[in-house]
Write a protein that holds these residues in place. Structure first.
Motif, PDB file in Angstrom:
ATOM      1  N   ASP A 161       0.812  -1.224   0.000  1.00 57.79           N
ATOM      2  CA  ASP A 161       0.000   0.000   0.000  1.00 57.79           C
ATOM      3  C   ASP A 161       0.838   1.263   0.000  1.00 57.79           C
ATOM      4  O   ASP A 161       0.501   2.242  -0.659  1.00 57.79           O
ATOM      5  CB  ASP A 161      -0.890   0.025   1.258  1.00 57.79           C
ATOM      6  N   ARG A 162       1.905   1.236   0.770  1.00 62.94           N
ATOM      7  CA  ARG A 162       2.704   2.449   0.940  1.00 62.94           C
ATOM      8  C   ARG A 162       3.329   2.879  -0.380  1.00 62.94           C
ATOM      9  O   ARG A 162       3.232   4.044  -0.788  1.00 62.94           O
ATOM     10  CB  ARG A 162       3.799   2.190   1.971  1.00 62.94           C
TER      11      ARG A 162
ATOM     12  N   GLN B  64       0.580   4.020  -2.838  1.00 58.24           N
ATOM     13  CA  GLN B  64       0.094   5.367  -2.534  1.00 58.24           C
ATOM     14  C   GLN B  64       1.099   6.427  -2.961  1.00 58.24           C
ATOM     15  O   GLN B  64       0.732   7.444  -3.570  1.00 58.24           O
ATOM     16  CB  GLN B  64      -0.110   5.519  -1.027  1.00 58.24           C
TER      17      GLN B  64
ATOM     18  N   ARG C 135       1.236   6.788  -6.723  1.00 56.60           N
ATOM     19  CA  ARG C 135       0.039   7.459  -7.258  1.00 56.60           C
ATOM     20  C   ARG C 135       0.107   8.957  -7.001  1.00 56.60           C
ATOM     21  O   ARG C 135      -0.221   9.768  -7.858  1.00 56.60           O
ATOM     22  CB  ARG C 135      -1.230   6.886  -6.629  1.00 56.60           C
ATOM     23  N   LEU C 136       0.539   9.320  -5.803  1.00 57.56           N
ATOM     24  CA  LEU C 136       0.619  10.742  -5.478  1.00 57.56           C
ATOM     25  C   LEU C 136       1.642  11.454  -6.347  1.00 57.56           C
ATOM     26  O   LEU C 136       1.423  12.582  -6.785  1.00 57.56           O
ATOM     27  CB  LEU C 136       0.979  10.928  -4.004  1.00 57.56           C
TER      28      LEU C 136
ATOM     29  N   THR D 128       0.884  13.429   4.298  1.00 58.15           N
ATOM     30  CA  THR D 128      -0.127  12.392   4.043  1.00 58.15           C
ATOM     31  C   THR D 128       0.388  11.004   4.387  1.00 58.15           C
ATOM     32  O   THR D 128      -0.314  10.186   4.971  1.00 58.15           O
ATOM     33  CB  THR D 128      -0.537  12.407   2.553  1.00 58.15           C
ATOM     34  N   LEU D 129       1.656  10.741   4.014  1.00 56.30           N
ATOM     35  CA  LEU D 129       2.187   9.388   4.204  1.00 56.30           C
ATOM     36  C   LEU D 129       3.021   9.255   5.464  1.00 56.30           C
ATOM     37  O   LEU D 129       3.580   8.202   5.741  1.00 56.30           O
ATOM     38  CB  LEU D 129       3.028   8.988   2.980  1.00 56.30           C
TER      39      LEU D 129
END
Lengths: 205, 188
Positions: free
Chosen positions: B136-137, B140, B143-144, B160-161
């Motif tokens: 997931d990390r 994410q 994608r960002l 955000t992360l």
């Protein structure tokens, strides 16, 4: 391009190079290494392709109804595989105008019920229309692999009719015809280009 | 992005499972490559109704030819070409209304969806699916950094992360390397 004896830059710099985020002397050094090194050039190329794909995003899925029909193909394959083991293929129905009354596709409008099957290397297209004595079935057998040069040879037979077994030889266009069909279940079989097959029964009405 | 039980399996493994009679493998193989087939059908200029027929014809061919695939590892590229071929036949009015077959000249190839474009579309699908396997990390972060439009500032990404700004660069490189390795497993 052969690999020079120098050490390869870390992936971190190759990624930055691919993203255009390297500047100054480092950009020059790594840039010239990449020009001479197939392995690193490949990595930079891969990163560029991947980030372009990430930027473009996922492709949209097709409509759910379209997907459902394909999910259902697998079960019918198992039926066909079982039929194949006894040496006879069963054609799969790709299109029946009676089941899909939308004015889609490239058929001639209003001229009867269109049907399309595929079996092995062949396709069978047919049209069912009313005639003076009942129904007429006209069809054509075509190779799926479309060179257009060789016309399939063989015959189609129709069983379970009032007149007993009827046979139609394919003409020089690969076409066949049965007229004066009564309403009811229609069972067709074929022997074309060495392929022996049957077409799943359909109802003429 | 496929979330089926087979999402970690490569195409050749899914194909083998289909040939063993595993219906769930067929559903996952279908779901994995559905967007590519649909994209090629639409890119060839077909209406939605014709694209639906092209889509079904392509998957029917795929099912018939499954035992004879020369390179099941490249299933995506292969079914992309099959789709293009079916789209070409539909555009020419073949399949339902055609009468005598004209000879198709070798030069008479549909240029609407060249091989390079099929490869690009295929990669988009493969990358989208691979994001589901790299954690997931990483997914994410990538994608960002690449998909989000406009790209958020590093400070915002870090927030955000819950990362240090300074570790975004190295983490990005690591995640891309992981993605590349993951694709190397399923693509070439």
């Amino acid at each position: 391009m052969s690999e020079p004896e120098t050490r390869h830059p870390r992936s971190r710099w190759l990624t930055d190079l691919a993203d255009g985020a390297l500047t100054g002397r480092r950009a020059e050094e790594i840039g010239s290494h990449v020009q001479a090194c197939a392995r690193c050039a490949g990595e930079v190329e891969d990163v560029r392709a991947m980030t372009a794909a990430l930027a473009a995003g996922p492709l949209p899925a097709p409509p759910r109804a379209v997907m459902r029909r394909v999910d259902g193909l697998f079960a019918s394959l198992r039926v066909r595989r079982a039929a194949e083991r006894v040496g006879r293929l069963v054609a799969s129905l790709l299109f029946d105008q009676r089941l899909e009354p939308v004015p889609a596709l490239r058929s001639c409008p209003g001229s009867g019920r269109r049907l399309l099957w595929a079996v092995g290397p062949l396709e069978i297209v047919a049209t069912l229309t009313r005639d003076a004595e009942g129904w007429e079935l006209r069809g054509q057998v075509l190779p799926q692999d479309d060179d257009g040069v060789v016309v399939p040879e063989g015959e189609i037979s129709l069983s379970r009719t009032a007149r007993g077994l009827r046979r139609a030889r394919l003409d020089d266009q690969g076409e066949f015809r049965f007229d004066g069909l009564a309403a009811g279940v229609c069972e067709l079989e074929g022997r074309v280009d060495g392929v022996v097959f049957r077409i799943p029964p359909f109802v003429v009405e | 992005m496929t979330t089926g039980t087979h999402r970690f399996q490569r195409d050749e493994e899914l194909v083998a499972a289909c040939l063993d009679g595993d219906g769930a493998a067929w559903r996952d193989l279908h779901e994995r490559h559905a967007p590519l087939v649909w994209a090629v059908a639409r890119r060839a200029g077909l209406s939605e109704a014709d694209a639906a027929d092209c889509y079904q014809a392509a998957w029917t061919v795929a099912l018939e030819e499954l035992p004879r695939l020369r390179d099941p590892q490249r299933f995506g590229a292969w079914i992309g070409r099959v789709t293009r071929h079916q789209a070409m036949r539909i555009r020419r009015g073949y399949g339902i209304a055609r009468k005598a077959l004209p000879v198709v000249a070798k030069t008479d190839v549909d240029e609407h969806v060249p091989d390079e474009e099929i490869a690009t579309l295929e990669l988009r699908g493969l990358v989208a699916a691979a994001l589901g396997r790299i954690g997931d990390r990483c997914a994410q972060l990538l994608r960002l950094l690449y998909f989000a439009d406009p790209t958020p500032a590093y400070a915002e990404i870090a927030d955000t992360l819950r990362m240090r700004i300074g570790s975004i660069g190295p983490t990005r490189a690591r995640c891309l390397a992981t993605l590349r390795k993951e694709l190397g497993g399923t693509h070439e």
